[in-house]
Motif scaffolding. Sequence first.
Motif, PDB file in Angstrom:
ATOM      1  N   THR A   1       0.816  -1.215   0.000  1.00  0.00           N
ATOM      2  CA  THR A   1       0.000   0.000   0.000  1.00  0.00           C
ATOM      3  C   THR A   1       0.852   1.269   0.000  1.00  0.00           C
ATOM      4  O   THR A   1       0.563   2.217  -0.745  1.00  0.00           O
TER       5      THR A   1
ATOM      6  N   ASN B   1       0.702   4.160  -2.864  1.00  0.00           N
ATOM      7  CA  ASN B   1       0.406   5.568  -2.575  1.00  0.00           C
ATOM      8  C   ASN B   1       1.451   6.483  -3.201  1.00  0.00           C
ATOM      9  O   ASN B   1       1.124   7.547  -3.743  1.00  0.00           O
TER      10      ASN B   1
ATOM     11  N   PHE C   1      -9.290   5.082   1.859  1.00  0.00           N
ATOM     12  CA  PHE C   1      -8.460   3.909   2.099  1.00  0.00           C
ATOM     13  C   PHE C   1      -9.149   3.059   3.157  1.00  0.00           C
ATOM     14  O   PHE C   1      -9.598   3.565   4.180  1.00  0.00           O
TER      15      PHE C   1
ATOM     16  N   ILE D   1      -7.985   1.149  -2.163  1.00  0.00           N
ATOM     17  CA  ILE D   1      -7.642   2.570  -2.233  1.00  0.00           C
ATOM     18  C   ILE D   1      -8.528   3.219  -3.285  1.00  0.00           C
ATOM     19  O   ILE D   1      -8.684   2.693  -4.389  1.00  0.00           O
TER      20      ILE D   1
END
Length: 685
Positions: free
Chosen positions: A603, A607, A620, A632
Amino acid sequence: MAIEDRLYGEDQDVSAPTPRFAEPRLIAIVGPYGSGKSTLVEAILARTDAAREAEATPGKAPTMSVAARFVPATFMRDRYVFVDCPGSVEFRCEADGVLAAADLAVVVCEADPRKLPALQIILKDLEERGIPRVLFLNKIDRLEARVRETLETLQSASRTPLVLRQIPIWRDGIATGFIDLALERAFIYREHAASRVMSIPDEARAREVEARFEMLERVADYDDALMEELLSDIEPPRDRVFDDLAREMREGLICPVFLGAAQRGNGVFRLLKALRHESPGVAETRTRLGLGSDQKTVVQVMKTLHSSHIGKLSLARVLSGGVTETQPLQTCDGRAVKPAGLYDLVGEEAVKRGPAGPGEVVALAKLDGVATGTTLGSRGGRVFSLVDLAVPPPVLAFAVAPAERKDEVKLTAALGKLAEEDHGLSVEADAVTGETRLCGQGEIHLRTALERLAVKFGLAVSQRPPRVPYRETIRSSARAHGRHKKQSGGHGQFGDVTLEFTPLPRGEGFRFASRIAGGVVPKAFIPAIEAGVRDSLGEGPLGFPVTDLAVTLVDGAAHAVDSSEQAFRAAAHLAMREGLVAAGPLLLEPMLAMTLHCPSEATARINAVLAARRGQITGFEPRAGWPGWDCITALMPEAEIRDLIVEIRSATAGVGDFRVKFDHLAPLEGRLAEEVVDRRRRDAA
């Protein structure tokens, strides 16, 4: 089933007194990319009487699979069709149609934590479909951790309990054989040959007793009588243990785990013996699919192919009844179809054959309008769809065009056939950019499709990233005058308009109105003025379609003789050209709403990727029903998303995916806007 029969064939010819099933069984071989599925299939074929286009080469690793491969084989007089399904997430659609008609899936995996998310995707799909499955823990010869620790790691990818059926025999840190916990027999590996039966080594006896008890405990969770025997220290009969293991696997209560090294042929024979005795047949598959016990014909289409000699072939499994060349069938919506012929596929060659019965896989010729995933049945009865093969959302697209203009019609037909063969592909015609887009599940997926266009259809195709459908609007209000006047003998041309320009809120599109008073412009010419205005919206000062503005006709003039619709249309063009510049053009870029799924450990990397591409993360949360995964949500410029999947897959060991939909148009200014406009002008030059 007697224990001797379960041992039959070890160190002997692979023939048996009688087959266990009259109908062939369909076994899907699935697993993460690189885990050794194709190698296992070749090892299986080397241990069976297999009808295939080439002899298996023991120990030779096949190249990457991009299409499901159907291979018929016979083991101890039982007939099988093994289907080697691609492991890459980009080619998952190849397995969808196969699994709809499979009796059982062999999931090939290895002790690699990086491949756990891919394994989880496969197991979850099988669990949701209710397909019986066994796990083949491959590359046991390279295993570094203890099997029990490996099993605990693998369990995190499965909602169904993983039940260890074998434990390795170690010598100097190398797995030289295994102990079958159900048979309570030991076997020594022999490369590319059946294992040799031996007594359980004394040093392994304690491990065997502990591992067998753990296996029985798992099985007893679904068998009260067995649980009572274990609590009373009563040794259950071996035959009943096998029966429980088979029943619970078929009902999806447990997933048995077998060990082996496919590249060496180790553990393959015992896997085949387990499949022979424990995998369900087509009758049980009919029950699982809710077909009942009647013998009406039901056929499930698993794959679509296009042959240069025969045309369209629908590769299907007969689940009940039978199919003949002259037999009419019908689809779920009652449409009648009839195959033009029945064929067996031997490699890539279609060979004419006779009628097909229950369990058999047959290629049906020229079933127009019948897609992969279609269920066919007897004419006159009710046919229910057994599976819904929805087209997955594309994650990458190429704009394609024929190298030669004369091939445009040929390309359209070929793209249609490609999408029919592979429902992970789709073809779109973009009305804004005028492009034909080939959309798919990743870069390798699309490049493979382009190779097939060249090789199979003889088409040279150019490809490039699709154009982004930018728009432009205006920043402020303005007024512009346009006069079209021409005199060349006889009647001239005269049209005079004054237009007022006003920006509209984003997403409002276009409005036209008239405030003409006193008849300075006759009403009959106002529709022509509006048409001229709309014509000019196709390309504004920046080179893109214009939106989100209101244009109002506020003044004008006409000539009793020389005015015409054409003249006022031309005057409107002139006023638009001047007014759009005066109102300050503003570039708009499409923003897409994205929902992205990835393993939780990736993750943070995802991002960072989104932020680097001007993404705005809007939400999220943990992915519902997917332990260890995140969901997400973000807003992304379409310009930044066209090759995003390459980075997403790189950051997630090949398993991340997303879906997008148009959300809104957003202003784009500064250097990025200048680059877009300059590129547009270069393309138009």
